[in-house]
Design an enzyme around this catalytic site. Structure first.
Site, PDB file in Angstrom:
ATOM      1  N   TYR A 152     -35.658   7.467  73.974  1.00  0.00           N
ATOM      2  CA  TYR A 152     -34.920   7.200  75.204  1.00  0.00           C
ATOM      3  C   TYR A 152     -33.955   8.303  75.596  1.00  0.00           C
ATOM      4  CZ  TYR A 152     -35.796   2.494  76.841  1.00  0.00           C
ATOM      5  OH  TYR A 152     -36.346   1.406  77.413  1.00  0.00           O
ATOM      6  N   LYS A 222     -40.156   0.980  62.786  1.00  0.00           N
ATOM      7  CA  LYS A 222     -41.565   1.321  62.559  1.00  0.00           C
ATOM      8  C   LYS A 222     -41.624   2.426  61.505  1.00  0.00           C
ATOM      9  CE  LYS A 222     -45.270   0.627  64.239  1.00  0.00           C
ATOM     10  NZ  LYS A 222     -46.335  -0.281  63.733  1.00  0.00           N
ATOM     11  N   ASP A 288     -43.728  -4.379  64.879  1.00  0.00           N
ATOM     12  CA  ASP A 288     -44.846  -5.175  65.412  1.00  0.00           C
ATOM     13  C   ASP A 288     -44.889  -6.546  64.749  1.00  0.00           C
ATOM     14  OD1 ASP A 288     -45.364  -3.485  63.270  1.00  0.00           O
ATOM     15  OD2 ASP A 288     -47.525  -3.482  63.571  1.00  0.00           O
ATOM     16  N   ASP A 312     -35.476  -2.478  73.322  1.00  0.00           N
ATOM     17  CA  ASP A 312     -35.840  -2.761  74.708  1.00  0.00           C
ATOM     18  C   ASP A 312     -36.916  -3.856  74.740  1.00  0.00           C
ATOM     19  OD1 ASP A 312     -35.997  -2.541  77.411  1.00  0.00           O
ATOM     20  OD2 ASP A 312     -36.980  -0.599  77.445  1.00  0.00           O
TER      21      ASP A 312
END
Ligand code: NAD
Length: 422
Positions: A152, A222, A288, A312
């Site tokens: 970002y 992740k 995930d 987000d």
């Protein structure tokens, strides 16, 4: 009526009885939701403190209202920034992102210029709200999203640009990178994730969880794929928890170490003992899997600390579980500044029609009241919101999902005020 500024002394917030709270009305449905929020907060403060305390509102200009007042292109006047710096808090309605080159998103500008590194989003269920979940009451989380780094940061170059050609040549020739699948037509973005940035966010999440008597902090990442950036976030988080909060937490990293040394049963027993002695559990989940877990087992998650992009996605997914963006509050925080905001946009399709749900901004106002230590007033708003929604007094966005007519912004606000004043 005059008020005075909230101050910080030795890192602690000092709130006068009549604090000046700057507000930005916002574009689009800002004209609907901001006055509703002010009326509700004023009523709750009056009810809780009977005139002893009072918010002194001060309007600041940003977005279309700033352009109208200060001229074309002036979306975020200097004096607005200066006032937020001075007063330390502000609450804002949604701002339209100006279309056209050269103008930063106002929301991004505010976050970057004030270094508001935490985006805090509480997600809880108000019974009666339409929800796709079987047991939405199990959803009660507070997300701490890192707000200043990650993909970002906006460091990226388009495919075919001279910059990207230089960067790809550097990566291939000097760094030995062979994994860019289509180098001639790749765009490239850079993902900076630092130890300092991760630590300050995770420290804030743990301190919050301890202060609020929460059960766990989950680091969502992740790190299985992005080992140094997202994996770094996890590792720095565990290290910080074990060093800075040694007496108050038990981490899954410690649990894994016990399992290796003494077996799984010993590790499970150690975790059980930690929970029973009131320790905060620090755990981690791959992003995930986390998106799956919040649908299947939301009761297992409490405070969540995560990187910018994951945060987000997670914020919107969780908001949808409890009634959508019309209900979701938020705040952007640094160590000394806080901007509370509606999480939805300007809703141009319903702007000025008196249909908007003001709950997102009102619940952001509740966060503001909690931030300044006015818990009684905050509780009065939450109780009124609970009662209205349980009685089916909701705006059109929620009512349409329940298959009936909704209240206007004004009537919903009046219903809240009646319950606060009762
Ligand atoms: P949006 O959130 O404005 O609208 C999406 C949908 O949700 C629309 O159908 C809208 O009617 C509905 N909706 C949103 N808030 C609602 C509320 N309070 N009550 C009832 N219904 C509501 O998103 P968008 O259309 O993608 O964006 C419109 C503008 O807002 C854009 O300029 C965007 O950049 C800006 N935006 C600002 C913020 C912010 O200021 N924090 C956040 C998101 C988008």
């Amino acid at each position: 009526m005059s008020g005075s500024a909230i101050q910080y002394e030795n890192g602690k917030i000092v709130v006068p009885k009549r604090p000046v709270i700057p507000f930005i009305e916002g574009d689009g449905i800002g004209v609907d939701v901001t006055p509703a929020m002010q009326a509700v907060l004023d009523a709750a403060v009056a009810k809780a403190y009977g005139g002893e305390r009072q918010i002194v509102w001060q309007e600041l200009y940003a977005g279309q209202k700033a352009v109208a007042k200060f001229g074309a292109g002036v979306y975020l006047p200097e004096e607005t920034m200066a006032a937020i710096q001075h007063y330390h808090v502000a609450i804002k309605g949604p701002l339209e992102t100006p279309v056209g080159g050269g103008i930063r998103s106002l929301n991004v500008a505010l976050r970057q210029d004030l270094d508001l590194y935490v985006c805090q989003r509480p997600v809880r269920y108000f019974p009666g709200t339409p929800s796709p979940m079987k047991r939405p009451e199990d959803v009660d989380m507070v997300i701490f999203r890192e707000n200043s780094e990650d993909i970002y940061a906006g460091i990226e170059w388009p495919a075919g640009s001279p910059e990207v050609e230089r960067l790809i040549a550097f990566l291939q020739n000097e760094m030995g990178v062979k994994k860019i699948r289509f180098p001639a037509s790749s765009a490239i973005g850079i993902k900076p994730v630092s130890r300092e940035g991760s630590e300050r966010l995770i420290r804030r999440a743990i301190a919050y969880a301890l202060a609020q008597g929460r059960r766990s902090v989950t680091l969502v990442h992740k790190g299985n794929i992005m080992k140094f950036t997202e994996g770094g976030f996890r590792d720095w988080g565990y290290a910080l928890a074990e060093q800075e909060f040694a007496e108050q937490v038990f981490t899954w990293r410690q649990k894994v170490a016990i399992a290796k040394a003494e077996g799984k049963a010993a590790a499970a027993a150690a975790e059980k003992a930690a929970v029973e002695s009131g320790k905060l559990i620090i755990k981690d989940v791959i992003a995930d899997n986390f998106l799956q877990q919040i649908l299947l087992r939301p009761q297992d998650y409490d405070v969540v600390a995560t990187l910018n992009l994951n945060g987000d996605y997670i914020s919107d997914a969780l908001a949808a579980e409890v009634g959508g963006i019309g209900m979701a509050p938020g705040a952007n925080l640094s160590d000394t500044h806080a901007i509370f905001e509606a999480t939805h946009g300007t809703a141009p399709d319903i702007a000025g029609q008196g249909k908007a749900n003001p709950s997102s901004l009102i619940l952001s106002g509740v966060m503001l009241l909690e931030h300044i230590g006015w818990q009684e007033a905050a509780a009065a708003v939450t109780a009124a919101m609970d009662a209205c929604i349980a009685a089916g007094e909701v705006t059109g966005d929620l009512a349409s999902l329940l298959g009936r007519e909704g209240l206007s912004t004004r009537d919903f606000t009046a219903a809240l005020l009646r319950r606060i004043e009762a």
